[in-house]
Design a protein around this motif. Sequence first.
Motif, PDB file in Angstrom:
ATOM      1  N   LEU A 106       0.843  -1.185   0.000  1.00 28.68           N
ATOM      2  CA  LEU A 106       0.000   0.000   0.000  1.00 28.68           C
ATOM      3  C   LEU A 106       0.883   1.241   0.000  1.00 28.68           C
ATOM      4  CD1 LEU A 106      -2.903   1.183   0.283  1.00 28.68           C
ATOM      5  CD2 LEU A 106      -2.563   1.135   2.758  1.00 28.68           C
ATOM      6  N   GLU A 107       0.760   2.030  -1.074  1.00 23.42           N
ATOM      7  CA  GLU A 107       1.476   3.300  -1.205  1.00 23.42           C
ATOM      8  C   GLU A 107       2.977   3.150  -0.966  1.00 23.42           C
ATOM      9  OE1 GLU A 107      -0.441   6.019   1.411  1.00 23.42           O
ATOM     10  OE2 GLU A 107      -2.264   6.171   0.201  1.00 23.42           O
ATOM     11  N   GLY A 108       3.559   2.134  -1.589  1.00 25.81           N
ATOM     12  CA  GLY A 108       4.998   1.942  -1.508  1.00 25.81           C
ATOM     13  C   GLY A 108       5.483   1.258  -0.253  1.00 25.81           C
ATOM     14  N   VAL A 109       4.561   0.799   0.585  1.00 26.89           N
ATOM     15  CA  VAL A 109       4.919   0.123   1.824  1.00 26.89           C
ATOM     16  C   VAL A 109       4.448  -1.327   1.753  1.00 26.89           C
ATOM     17  CG1 VAL A 109       4.740   0.119   4.339  1.00 26.89           C
ATOM     18  CG2 VAL A 109       4.677   2.289   3.091  1.00 26.89           C
ATOM     19  N   SER A 110       5.322  -2.278   2.110  1.00 26.77           N
ATOM     20  CA  SER A 110       4.978  -3.695   2.099  1.00 26.77           C
ATOM     21  C   SER A 110       4.684  -4.163   3.523  1.00 26.77           C
ATOM     22  CB  SER A 110       6.139  -4.513   1.514  1.00 26.77           C
ATOM     23  OG  SER A 110       5.911  -5.900   1.669  1.00 26.77           O
ATOM     24  N   TYR A 111       3.538  -4.844   3.688  1.00 30.16           N
ATOM     25  CA  TYR A 111       3.140  -5.409   4.978  1.00 30.16           C
ATOM     26  C   TYR A 111       3.061  -6.920   4.812  1.00 30.16           C
ATOM     27  CZ  TYR A 111       1.568  -0.576   5.596  1.00 30.16           C
ATOM     28  OH  TYR A 111       1.496   0.801   5.660  1.00 30.16           O
ATOM     29  N   GLU A 112       3.863  -7.654   5.570  1.00 28.99           N
ATOM     30  CA  GLU A 112       3.881  -9.115   5.477  1.00 28.99           C
ATOM     31  C   GLU A 112       3.637  -9.707   6.859  1.00 28.99           C
ATOM     32  OE1 GLU A 112       6.586 -12.711   3.531  1.00 28.99           O
ATOM     33  OE2 GLU A 112       7.285 -10.634   3.494  1.00 28.99           O
ATOM     34  N   LEU A 113       2.625 -10.563   6.958  1.00 23.00           N
ATOM     35  CA  LEU A 113       2.227 -11.146   8.237  1.00 23.00           C
ATOM     36  C   LEU A 113       2.455 -12.644   8.235  1.00 23.00           C
ATOM     37  CD1 LEU A 113       0.830 -10.794  11.021  1.00 23.00           C
ATOM     38  CD2 LEU A 113      -1.350 -11.204   9.849  1.00 23.00           C
ATOM     39  N   ASP A 114       3.268 -13.119   9.165  1.00 21.97           N
ATOM     40  CA  ASP A 114       3.460 -14.549   9.382  1.00 21.97           C
ATOM     41  C   ASP A 114       2.410 -14.976  10.412  1.00 21.97           C
ATOM     42  OD1 ASP A 114       4.230 -17.115  10.199  1.00 21.97           O
ATOM     43  OD2 ASP A 114       6.357 -16.686   9.857  1.00 21.97           O
ATOM     44  N   LYS A 115       1.359 -15.640   9.960  1.00 24.12           N
ATOM     45  CA  LYS A 115       0.245 -15.972  10.843  1.00 24.12           C
ATOM     46  C   LYS A 115       0.578 -17.093  11.828  1.00 24.12           C
ATOM     47  CE  LYS A 115      -3.249 -14.382   7.562  1.00 24.12           C
ATOM     48  NZ  LYS A 115      -4.504 -14.663   6.827  1.00 24.12           N
ATOM     49  N   ASP A 116       1.637 -17.841  11.538  1.00 28.36           N
ATOM     50  CA  ASP A 116       2.027 -18.905  12.465  1.00 28.36           C
ATOM     51  C   ASP A 116       2.734 -18.339  13.699  1.00 28.36           C
ATOM     52  OD1 ASP A 116       1.000 -20.933  10.832  1.00 28.36           O
ATOM     53  OD2 ASP A 116       2.867 -21.028   9.665  1.00 28.36           O
ATOM     54  N   THR A 117       3.535 -17.283  13.489  1.00 33.95           N
ATOM     55  CA  THR A 117       4.300 -16.703  14.609  1.00 33.95           C
ATOM     56  C   THR A 117       3.763 -15.342  15.035  1.00 33.95           C
ATOM     57  OG1 THR A 117       5.885 -15.657  13.101  1.00 33.95           O
ATOM     58  CG2 THR A 117       6.378 -17.899  13.858  1.00 33.95           C
ATOM     59  N   ASP A 118       2.722 -14.858  14.316  1.00 34.73           N
ATOM     60  CA  ASP A 118       2.154 -13.532  14.593  1.00 34.73           C
ATOM     61  C   ASP A 118       3.211 -12.434  14.475  1.00 34.73           C
ATOM     62  OD1 ASP A 118      -0.403 -14.505  15.068  1.00 34.73           O
ATOM     63  OD2 ASP A 118       0.019 -14.888  17.181  1.00 34.73           O
ATOM     64  N   THR A 119       4.094 -12.575  13.484  1.00 38.80           N
ATOM     65  CA  THR A 119       5.141 -11.579  13.242  1.00 38.80           C
ATOM     66  C   THR A 119       4.774 -10.726  12.034  1.00 38.80           C
ATOM     67  OG1 THR A 119       6.872 -12.997  14.160  1.00 38.80           O
ATOM     68  CG2 THR A 119       7.581 -11.214  12.714  1.00 38.80           C
ATOM     69  N   LEU A 120       4.739  -9.430  12.231  1.00 39.72           N
ATOM     70  CA  LEU A 120       4.437  -8.487  11.157  1.00 39.72           C
ATOM     71  C   LEU A 120       5.726  -7.791  10.734  1.00 39.72           C
ATOM     72  CD1 LEU A 120       2.353  -6.858   9.422  1.00 39.72           C
ATOM     73  CD2 LEU A 120       2.306  -5.204  11.320  1.00 39.72           C
ATOM     74  N   THR A 121       6.009  -7.800   9.419  1.00 39.76           N
ATOM     75  CA  THR A 121       7.188  -7.130   8.877  1.00 39.76           C
ATOM     76  C   THR A 121       6.747  -6.028   7.929  1.00 39.76           C
ATOM     77  OG1 THR A 121       8.497  -9.166   9.042  1.00 39.76           O
ATOM     78  CG2 THR A 121       9.352  -7.417   7.638  1.00 39.76           C
ATOM     79  N   ILE A 122       7.173  -4.820   8.203  1.00 43.46           N
ATOM     80  CA  ILE A 122       6.827  -3.661   7.366  1.00 43.46           C
ATOM     81  C   ILE A 122       8.110  -3.142   6.733  1.00 43.46           C
ATOM     82  CG2 ILE A 122       5.776  -1.366   7.322  1.00 43.46           C
ATOM     83  CD1 ILE A 122       4.336  -2.065   9.911  1.00 43.46           C
ATOM     84  N   VAL A 161      10.009  -4.838  12.342  1.00 45.09           N
ATOM     85  CA  VAL A 161       9.608  -6.208  12.649  1.00 45.09           C
ATOM     86  C   VAL A 161       8.911  -6.230  13.998  1.00 45.09           C
ATOM     87  CG1 VAL A 161      10.348  -8.587  12.973  1.00 45.09           C
ATOM     88  CG2 VAL A 161      11.530  -7.131  11.306  1.00 45.09           C
ATOM     89  N   SER A 162       7.636  -6.615  13.970  1.00 47.36           N
ATOM     90  CA  SER A 162       6.837  -6.687  15.193  1.00 47.36           C
ATOM     91  C   SER A 162       6.540  -8.148  15.502  1.00 47.36           C
ATOM     92  CB  SER A 162       5.521  -5.908  15.009  1.00 47.36           C
ATOM     93  OG  SER A 162       4.600  -6.251  16.024  1.00 47.36           O
ATOM     94  N   SER A 163       7.193  -8.661  16.539  1.00 49.93           N
ATOM     95  CA  SER A 163       6.923 -10.023  16.994  1.00 49.93           C
ATOM     96  C   SER A 163       6.444  -9.954  18.439  1.00 49.93           C
ATOM     97  CB  SER A 163       8.178 -10.890  16.880  1.00 49.93           C
ATOM     98  OG  SER A 163       9.220 -10.356  17.671  1.00 49.93           O
ATOM     99  N   ARG A 164       6.030 -11.071  18.964  1.00 49.18           N
ATOM    100  CA  ARG A 164       5.521 -11.052  20.353  1.00 49.18           C
ATOM    101  C   ARG A 164       6.593 -10.631  21.356  1.00 49.18           C
ATOM    102  NH1 ARG A 164       0.513 -12.761  21.506  1.00 49.18           N
ATOM    103  NH2 ARG A 164      -0.675 -13.840  19.877  1.00 49.18           N
ATOM    104  N   PRO A 165       7.835 -11.116  21.234  1.00 45.36           N
ATOM    105  CA  PRO A 165       8.823 -10.725  22.255  1.00 45.36           C
ATOM    106  C   PRO A 165       9.372  -9.309  22.091  1.00 45.36           C
ATOM    107  CG  PRO A 165       9.799 -12.246  20.699  1.00 45.36           C
ATOM    108  CD  PRO A 165       8.338 -12.186  20.369  1.00 45.36           C
ATOM    109  N   LYS A 166       9.432  -8.788  20.847  1.00 43.38           N
ATOM    110  CA  LYS A 166      10.066  -7.486  20.670  1.00 43.38           C
ATOM    111  C   LYS A 166       9.564  -6.781  19.417  1.00 43.38           C
ATOM    112  CE  LYS A 166      14.093  -9.512  18.321  1.00 43.38           C
ATOM    113  NZ  LYS A 166      15.569  -9.618  18.331  1.00 43.38           N
TER     114      LYS A 166
END
Length: 244
Positions: free
Chosen positions: A19-35, A150-155
């Motif tokens: 979206l608007e030059g930004v990539s959002y990727e979600l790993d649903k197994d680990t609940d990790t979001l990478t922007i 990188v947004s994961s549960r621990p950090k």
Amino acid sequence: MSEDLTYIGFPAGVNKKCLEGVSYELDKDTDTLTITYAGKIYDFSLKSKSSYLIERYGVKKIQTVERVSGYLILFLLAAFFLYLCLLGRIEYSKQFFLAFFIICYGLIILFYAITEECGKIESFYRDSRCKRCGRDFAYEEYKDPLIREVSSRPKYEINITRYWECKFCGHKDTRTEELHYSQGRGEREDRKKTCSECNKEYAMIEYKLPEIKFINDIATTIRHYKCTFCGYNEITIEEEYIPD
């Protein structure tokens, strides 16, 4: 105080959105979001300023000014809190409070700006030295840097990767470092929302703590939602302007 709210959904089987030059990727197994998105190349004024100051004064003097400015900020904060403790106990102290506050505030802003500028100069000096030929201010960025959050549960961490090429020997180098923005975790919302995918009421829950980062006067809050029925995921990104 203005707000800007963005919704990004991940239906079943979808884990990446752009979206608007930004990539959002979600790993649903680990609940990790990478922007990931493009950052900014060092501006020309910083390059010329760094080259002039380093050649004139040397990097050690720049580092000394940075440290001294930091110590002066701590000293002014301590002096201000001491003044507050003595307020009313010393004759005429209340009459000079406003003037003392304005002076302390102005000097803290000044020394903070000096600290930030010296840090940028030192960082550019370090980054632009060629690893192969060893020349100072040799590297130039040949493409936009890449920022990865990188947004994961621990950090929650933010890194920037810069791409350099030596203008003397042609050597290319890639460097990644962590960006130390002011950041933290917020509180989860108790209320449940209607799912945008299956339309079931009270199905969307906020399943982990939101992340909050502060850059200049903008506070950005990222919240994470999941449907308990269909597995639909959604993130919201709220940008709020916070004036000084």
